[in-house]
Design an enzyme around this catalytic site. Sequence first.
Site, PDB file in Angstrom:
ATOM      1  N   LEU A 188       4.624   9.829   0.479  1.00  0.00           N
ATOM      2  CA  LEU A 188       5.020   8.541   1.052  1.00  0.00           C
ATOM      3  C   LEU A 188       4.165   7.485   0.371  1.00  0.00           C
ATOM      4  O   LEU A 188       2.983   7.724   0.095  1.00  0.00           O
ATOM      5  CB  LEU A 188       4.765   8.512   2.565  1.00  0.00           C
ATOM      6  CG  LEU A 188       5.678   9.380   3.451  1.00  0.00           C
ATOM      7  CD1 LEU A 188       5.251   9.283   4.917  1.00  0.00           C
ATOM      8  CD2 LEU A 188       7.145   8.972   3.314  1.00  0.00           C
ATOM      9  N   ASP A 189       4.752   6.316   0.121  1.00  0.00           N
ATOM     10  CA  ASP A 189       3.988   5.234  -0.511  1.00  0.00           C
ATOM     11  C   ASP A 189       2.800   4.846   0.362  1.00  0.00           C
ATOM     12  O   ASP A 189       2.829   5.063   1.582  1.00  0.00           O
ATOM     13  CB  ASP A 189       4.853   3.968  -0.651  1.00  0.00           C
ATOM     14  CG  ASP A 189       6.118   4.210  -1.419  1.00  0.00           C
ATOM     15  OD1 ASP A 189       6.127   5.125  -2.252  1.00  0.00           O
ATOM     16  OD2 ASP A 189       7.088   3.471  -1.176  1.00  0.00           O
ATOM     17  N   LYS A 190       1.848   4.191  -0.265  1.00  0.00           N
ATOM     18  CA  LYS A 190       0.657   3.736   0.476  1.00  0.00           C
ATOM     19  C   LYS A 190       1.050   2.910   1.718  1.00  0.00           C
ATOM     20  O   LYS A 190       0.478   3.068   2.796  1.00  0.00           O
ATOM     21  CB  LYS A 190      -0.217   2.908  -0.476  1.00  0.00           C
ATOM     22  CG  LYS A 190      -1.509   2.432   0.118  1.00  0.00           C
ATOM     23  CD  LYS A 190      -2.365   1.769  -0.942  1.00  0.00           C
ATOM     24  CE  LYS A 190      -3.603   1.145  -0.344  1.00  0.00           C
ATOM     25  NZ  LYS A 190      -4.417   0.448  -1.340  1.00  0.00           N
TER      26      LYS A 190
ATOM     27  N   THR B 209       3.930   2.970   3.327  1.00  0.00           N
ATOM     28  CA  THR B 209       4.918   3.606   4.203  1.00  0.00           C
ATOM     29  C   THR B 209       4.214   4.450   5.253  1.00  0.00           C
ATOM     30  O   THR B 209       3.228   5.123   4.961  1.00  0.00           O
ATOM     31  CB  THR B 209       5.882   4.497   3.381  1.00  0.00           C
ATOM     32  OG1 THR B 209       6.522   3.689   2.398  1.00  0.00           O
ATOM     33  CG2 THR B 209       6.935   5.146   4.262  1.00  0.00           C
TER      34      THR B 209
ATOM     35  N   ARG C 197      13.070   1.746  -0.746  1.00  0.00           N
ATOM     36  CA  ARG C 197      12.800   0.341  -1.074  1.00  0.00           C
ATOM     37  C   ARG C 197      13.714  -0.129  -2.207  1.00  0.00           C
ATOM     38  O   ARG C 197      14.255  -1.249  -2.158  1.00  0.00           O
ATOM     39  CB  ARG C 197      11.336   0.167  -1.496  1.00  0.00           C
ATOM     40  CG  ARG C 197      10.356   0.449  -0.366  1.00  0.00           C
ATOM     41  CD  ARG C 197       8.903   0.382  -0.847  1.00  0.00           C
ATOM     42  NE  ARG C 197       8.012   1.006   0.103  1.00  0.00           N
ATOM     43  CZ  ARG C 197       7.483   0.382   1.167  1.00  0.00           C
ATOM     44  NH1 ARG C 197       7.739  -0.873   1.390  1.00  0.00           N
ATOM     45  NH2 ARG C 197       6.697   1.042   1.987  1.00  0.00           N
TER      46      ARG C 197
END
Length: 250
Positions: A103-105, A107, A188
Amino acid sequence: MQRLDKRLSEAGVASRRELKAILKAGRVQVNGEVVRSGERKVDETADEIRVDGVVVAAPRQVLWMLHKPAGYVTATEAPRERTVMELVPEPLRALDLKPVGRLDKDTEGLLLFTNDGKLLHDLISPRRHVWKRYYAEHEGRAGPEDQAAFAAGMPLGGGETCLPAVLYPLGPGRSLVDLREGMYHQVRRMLAARGMPVTYLRRIAFGGLELGDLPPGQGREVALETVLSPPCDIAQAGSRWVLRDGGDGL
Ligand code: URA
């Protein structure tokens, strides 16, 4: 895969230093073959390792789910950043858990960890089509044309095209997105491609597992089979998570 000396020291056979001597003396076998180098890579779940003829037990296989807060990077090591590994409790760290995908930073939401190499592969392989569900807040309002674009398999630029995905508008600036792959920044990028940049993103389900009311920063162990069962396909993804009573189920 893991280094043989790491595997043996984690199993409590001896310290890394003592293991050198044990290996050199030809006391370690992998699948019946004497191995003298600790650097040899072993599959901790498939290879049979013996020391002095005695089988070294395979480590307990674990699937652990975390409610990842924003601000942590999904990596086992990252200089100058907080990583999700800091949120894994000490007794589980010794089991060599790895994050399942990323998961992105920024998210939040459901992030899985496992030390089961085959399960890890199955969960991240796009061919297994394990569905993930995201709750997104974004600019604009999603409508039928956006849903059709998601369902058709959207080109994302750079030669990448998404597999068909499902978009459920929840009202102005809020949607659910169901995906069965994990391309870089995929949610995104998909919403941005439809003119709806994301302002907040949380993963709320992964295969058969739902985030539920697990508080941010907290985790719990789950049975290995729960995540792949029931096997998800597009029809099931739509019906399993059908919005209840006109509410958004969040
Ligand atoms: N899609 C994104 O854009 N970010 C994530 O972290 C996961 C899916």
